[in-house]
Design an enzyme around this catalytic site. Structure first.
Site, PDB file in Angstrom:
ATOM      1  N   CYS A 110      65.228 -91.811  46.409  1.00  0.00           N
ATOM      2  CA  CYS A 110      66.616 -92.168  46.743  1.00  0.00           C
ATOM      3  C   CYS A 110      66.697 -93.028  47.996  1.00  0.00           C
ATOM      4  O   CYS A 110      67.778 -93.492  48.362  1.00  0.00           O
ATOM      5  CB  CYS A 110      67.469 -90.921  46.900  1.00  0.00           C
ATOM      6  SG  CYS A 110      67.121 -89.961  48.389  1.00  0.00           S
ATOM      7  N   TYR A 143      71.107 -87.863  52.655  1.00  0.00           N
ATOM      8  CA  TYR A 143      69.726 -87.415  52.467  1.00  0.00           C
ATOM      9  C   TYR A 143      68.780 -88.609  52.555  1.00  0.00           C
ATOM     10  O   TYR A 143      67.714 -88.537  53.181  1.00  0.00           O
ATOM     11  CB  TYR A 143      69.599 -86.723  51.112  1.00  0.00           C
ATOM     12  CG  TYR A 143      68.225 -86.191  50.796  1.00  0.00           C
ATOM     13  CD1 TYR A 143      67.728 -85.053  51.426  1.00  0.00           C
ATOM     14  CD2 TYR A 143      67.424 -86.812  49.840  1.00  0.00           C
ATOM     15  CE1 TYR A 143      66.470 -84.557  51.125  1.00  0.00           C
ATOM     16  CE2 TYR A 143      66.159 -86.320  49.528  1.00  0.00           C
ATOM     17  CZ  TYR A 143      65.693 -85.196  50.175  1.00  0.00           C
ATOM     18  OH  TYR A 143      64.450 -84.709  49.881  1.00  0.00           O
ATOM     19  N   LYS A 193      65.551 -89.394  55.103  1.00  0.00           N
ATOM     20  CA  LYS A 193      64.202 -89.652  54.624  1.00  0.00           C
ATOM     21  C   LYS A 193      63.684 -91.008  55.092  1.00  0.00           C
ATOM     22  O   LYS A 193      62.499 -91.159  55.426  1.00  0.00           O
ATOM     23  CB  LYS A 193      64.163 -89.564  53.092  1.00  0.00           C
ATOM     24  CG  LYS A 193      64.288 -88.146  52.562  1.00  0.00           C
ATOM     25  CD  LYS A 193      63.111 -87.296  53.028  1.00  0.00           C
ATOM     26  CE  LYS A 193      63.177 -85.878  52.536  1.00  0.00           C
ATOM     27  NZ  LYS A 193      62.035 -85.066  52.991  1.00  0.00           N
TER      28      LYS A 193
END
Length: 322
Positions: A112, A139, A143
């Site tokens: 993602c 998120y 990351k």
């Protein structure tokens, strides 16, 4: 070989789906000095505690598989939690591993991280090349920060930190929560419960048109150990690498496969008022293939195993992450 059977290896997140699979793989291949600690004994969001624990245990190798994870609804509902919790975990573990002198670190990211409309299949160079998918951007941003922290420590201090970007994972230890799970485990639970209840119809989110790639978590574990042993990028090279199968499937076809795997014979309907997410997300896995590794577990075989494990655990009364 960049790691040896005698290395002290810390697996952060060893009870999670990815972390437990990596732990099993390491043990199966002769790595016995594995360092693990439960959340009740070490909060990875507590920087002081993490630094003290790593200084005491002094692992040679660190695998960072711990993260706060969830599906579209969970990301939309708790954006601050997804960003803050993951940033804290990553900084605490990565920085402390570097400061106490760990020799290698492997950081697990997620596909993602790439732009919503990246060219398909997605090459590693697509990172930071466009806007993210809004349904999981918090998120993803966390990351991306983890990847860049590993890269910065390699550039400035020579710390041997590498990052793997796996595609959508499934398999043992997955989360089957009715609202906080990812698409495949969510479908498995929904169709299994519909079969048990004799429901005539199952309604799935979105249009079913988006395409996704799925990797069995045991394949991810094999790739992680392969990269720990054999992949040493140069200082100026990309320090992250895609891990996937190189093939994808529409969500509509996936739903049909899951229904068949659990034995559900009713209708499948689609609620188009719900979001689809990214139209397509297929990773280019040519870099990893060139190093000598490819996935082995097909989606059909992996799905068969996963459904059987889910049904067996529910029937036996064993704890399933619901």
């Amino acid at each position: 070989m960049l790691i040896s059977p005698n290395d002290r290896i810390f697996i952060a997140g060893h009870r999670g789906m990815a972390g437990s699979a990596i732990t099993r793989r390491l043990r199966a291949e002769g790595h016995q000095t594995l360092l693990t600690v439960d959340r009740s004994d070490l909060d990875l969001m507590d920087g002081t505690a993490v630094a003290a624990w790593l200084a005491d245990q002094r692992p040679d190798v660190v695998v960072l598989a711990a993260a706060r994870v969830g599906g579209i609804l969970a990301n939309a509902t708790y954006p601050a939690d997804f960003l803050l919790d993951n940033l804290k975990i990553q900084q605490n573990v990565i920085e402390s591993a570097w400061r106490q002198g760990s020799r290698r670190l492997l950081f697990l990211g997620s596909s993602c991280i790439y732009p919503k409309l990246a060219d398909q299949p997605i090459r590693e160079e697509a990172l930071l090349g466009g806007p993210l998918e809004p349904t999981n951007e918090w998120y993803a941003i966390a990351k991306i920060t983890g990847i860049q922290l590993c890269r910065a420590l390699r550039l400035q201090h020579g710390f041997d930190a590498i990052s793997l970007m796996p595609t959508n994972l499934y398999g043992p230890g997955d989360n089957y929560h009715p609202t906080n799970s990812h698409v495949l485990p969510g479908l498995i639970r929904r169709f299994q419960e519909a079969r048990e209840a004799g429901a005539e119809e199952v309604v799935c989110w979105g249009s079913g048109r988006p395409r996704r790639e799925f990797l069995h978590v045991d394949d991810l574990a094999a790739a992680a150990l392969f990269c720990l042993r054999h992949w040493q990028p140069g200082t100026e090279d990309l320090q992250h690498i895609n891990v996937g199968t190189g093939t994808d499937v529409s969500i509509q076809d996936l739903a049909t496969m899951v229904a068949e795997a659990v034995g559900y014979r009713g209708r499948i309907a689609w609620d188009t008022s719900k979001p689809d997410g990214t139209p397509r997300k297929l990773l280019d896995v040519s870099r990893l293939a060139a190093l000598g590794w490819r996935s082995e577990i097909t989606l059909q075989e992996g799905l068969r195993r996963t459904v059987a494990e889910f049904v067996s655990e529910r029937a036996s009364g064993a704890e399933v992450r619901l």
